[in-house]
Write an enzyme that holds these catalytic residues in place. Structure first.
Site, mmCIF file in Angstrom:
data_model
loop_
_atom_site.group_PDB
_atom_site.id
_atom_site.type_symbol
_atom_site.label_atom_id
_atom_site.label_comp_id
_atom_site.label_asym_id
_atom_site.label_seq_id
_atom_site.Cartn_x
_atom_site.Cartn_y
_atom_site.Cartn_z
ATOM 1 N N THR A 199 0.822 -1.221 0.000
ATOM 2 C CA THR A 199 0.000 0.000 0.000
ATOM 3 C C THR A 199 0.850 1.262 0.000
ATOM 4 O O THR A 199 1.824 1.342 0.734
ATOM 5 C CB THR A 199 -0.859 0.013 1.284
ATOM 6 O OG1 THR A 199 -1.766 -1.049 1.201
ATOM 7 C CG2 THR A 199 -1.581 1.335 1.483
ATOM 8 N N ARG A 227 -14.260 -7.762 1.128
ATOM 9 C CA ARG A 227 -13.434 -7.406 2.290
ATOM 10 C C ARG A 227 -12.871 -5.984 2.146
ATOM 11 O O ARG A 227 -12.389 -5.594 1.093
ATOM 12 C CB ARG A 227 -12.292 -8.414 2.412
ATOM 13 C CG ARG A 227 -11.287 -8.119 3.551
ATOM 14 C CD ARG A 227 -10.078 -7.353 3.074
ATOM 15 N NE ARG A 227 -9.067 -7.205 4.122
ATOM 16 C CZ ARG A 227 -8.006 -6.419 4.023
ATOM 17 N NH1 ARG A 227 -7.797 -5.716 2.948
ATOM 18 N NH2 ARG A 227 -7.142 -6.332 5.012
HETATM 19 C C1 SD4 Z 1 -5.022 -3.823 3.602
HETATM 20 N N1 SD4 Z 1 -3.430 -2.326 4.580
HETATM 21 O O1 SD4 Z 1 -5.858 -3.923 2.707
HETATM 22 C C2 SD4 Z 1 -3.823 -2.948 3.349
HETATM 23 C C3 SD4 Z 1 -2.767 -3.772 2.720
HETATM 24 C C4 SD4 Z 1 -1.433 -3.159 2.778
HETATM 25 O O2 SD4 Z 1 0.705 -3.024 2.169
HETATM 26 O O3 SD4 Z 1 -1.126 -2.256 3.471
HETATM 27 N N2 SD4 Z 1 -0.506 -3.592 2.067
HETATM 28 O O4 SD4 Z 1 -5.098 -4.410 4.659
#
Ligand code: SD4
Length: 339
Positions: A199, A227
């Site tokens: 992310t 989700r």
């Molecule tokens: C999530 N926080 O969908 C995000 C995924 C993530 O680096 O941060 N990936 O849970």
């Protein structure tokens, strides 16, 4: 009675004096000559290019909100594993995107489960600026995006995402593993693991001292359909309070949501922690909740206070982040808890 009247008169005079007299200098926080601005910080090595994009805005005196949108759009357009339309799909094979954005006036907007739109962060900004709402999801988010003039991209998986998905389908097991971040190869490594984290979250303080933040992701690879993680949730994946600072999260969203992560980091800064201490304490809180299971997940926070001080802390090794105070970003390894 007379003395009560006298007391009331003198109190009123005192209050009136308070309202008009300038505050004693001693009552004010010391003027901070050392505010670092403009400055931008973002997650992962993807943050290097994203920061360069943001700097085009910040370096020429632009608005932090424009910077954090422009910056993460670079990552969305790169279409890597975990941000934008190149991201890994959910377990039914659909790429669903989550994003949010927040400015220095508590304006905020987000989208979740958005499909076939190249720049979810810009849709999040439209939610903030053109609707009375803060979060729009799924089909409604897509309808809103189209109504706002965003084009609907073809529904297909990138070649890398297709390969990773086909590999995952062989077992169809979702099992996060340690040190899974930032995998260079999506078709190797433990299934359901390397694809999971990347992310992009970005925090910026502009030359005028305005703070903003953004966060965008395709979320957890092969997640259940529908989700939603932390990334589009104001207070979990991102929070900005102009009186204190801003924070953002990356990693296993469920465990960020559990402690209202980004908001917690900002509140800890409000209580006097440095950005670094605040990130560390939030991570320690997650570790305490997870107990022995903490080793199976990754979570990391970045923070930027109103004076331009930065911090970052992760549960596991492997997390890095990019900081820019010039047009050349510095990529730093985060400190981490579980040695
Ligand atoms: C999530 N926080 O969908 C995000 C995924 C993530 O680096 O941060 N990936 O849970």
């Amino acid at each position: 009675m007379a003395s009560r009247r006298k007391f009331l008169q003198s109190s009123a005079a005192g209050l009136a004096g308070l309202a008009t007299a300038p505050l004693a200098a001693a009552a004010l926080p010391p003027a901070s000559p050392s505010v670092v601005k403009p400055i931008v910080i973002s997650t992962w090595d993807a943050g290097v290019n994203a920061n360069k994009g943001a700097w085009k805005v910040l370096g020429s005196g632009g608005y932090a909100l424009d910077a954090v949108e422009t910056g993460v759009m670079v990552t969305e357009a790169e279409q890597g594993c975990c941000v934008g339309l190149g991201g890994n799909p959910d377990r039914d094979g659909y790429v669903t995107l989550d994003a949010c954005i927040m400015d220095e006036k508590f304006n905020c907007g987000g989208v979740a489960g958005l499909e076939r739109i190249k720049h979810p962060i810009s849709v999040a900004r439209r939610v903030m600026e053109r609707t009375p709402h803060v979060l729009i999801v799924g089909e409604g988010a897509q309808q809103f995006a189209v109504a706002q003039g965003f084009s609907l991209e073809p529904q297909h998986l990138s070649p890398d995402a297709k390969k990773a998905y086909e590999q995952w389908l062989k077992t169809s097991q979702y099992k996060p593993v340690v040190n899974i971040e930032n995998s260079k190869s999506r078709s190797t490594g433990p299934v359901g693991g390397p694809q999971n984290h990347d992310t992009i979250a970005m925090l910026a303080l502009d030359a005028q001292g305005r703070l903003s933040g953004s966060c965008t992701t395709s979320g957890m690879a092969f997640k259940m359909r529908g989700r939603v993680g932390d990334s589009p949730l104001i207070g979990s994946g991102l929070f900005v309070d102009p009186a204190v600072g801003a924070a953002a999260a990356t990693g296993q969203g469920e465990d960020v949501v559990r402690i209202a992560g980004a908001h917690t980091v900002v509140e800890l800064m409000r209580q006097g922690r440095t950005p670094q201490q605040a990130c560390k304490e939030a991570i320690e809180r997650i570790a305490a909740i997870k107990g022995a299971k903490a080793k199976d997940i990754q979570v990391a926070f970045i923070a930027l206070d109103k004076n331009g001080r930065t911090g970052s802390y992760a549960l596991q090794t492997g997390f890095n982040y990019a900081v820019s105070t010039t047009d050349t970003p510095r990529l730093l390894d985060s400190e981490f808890l579980l040695k």
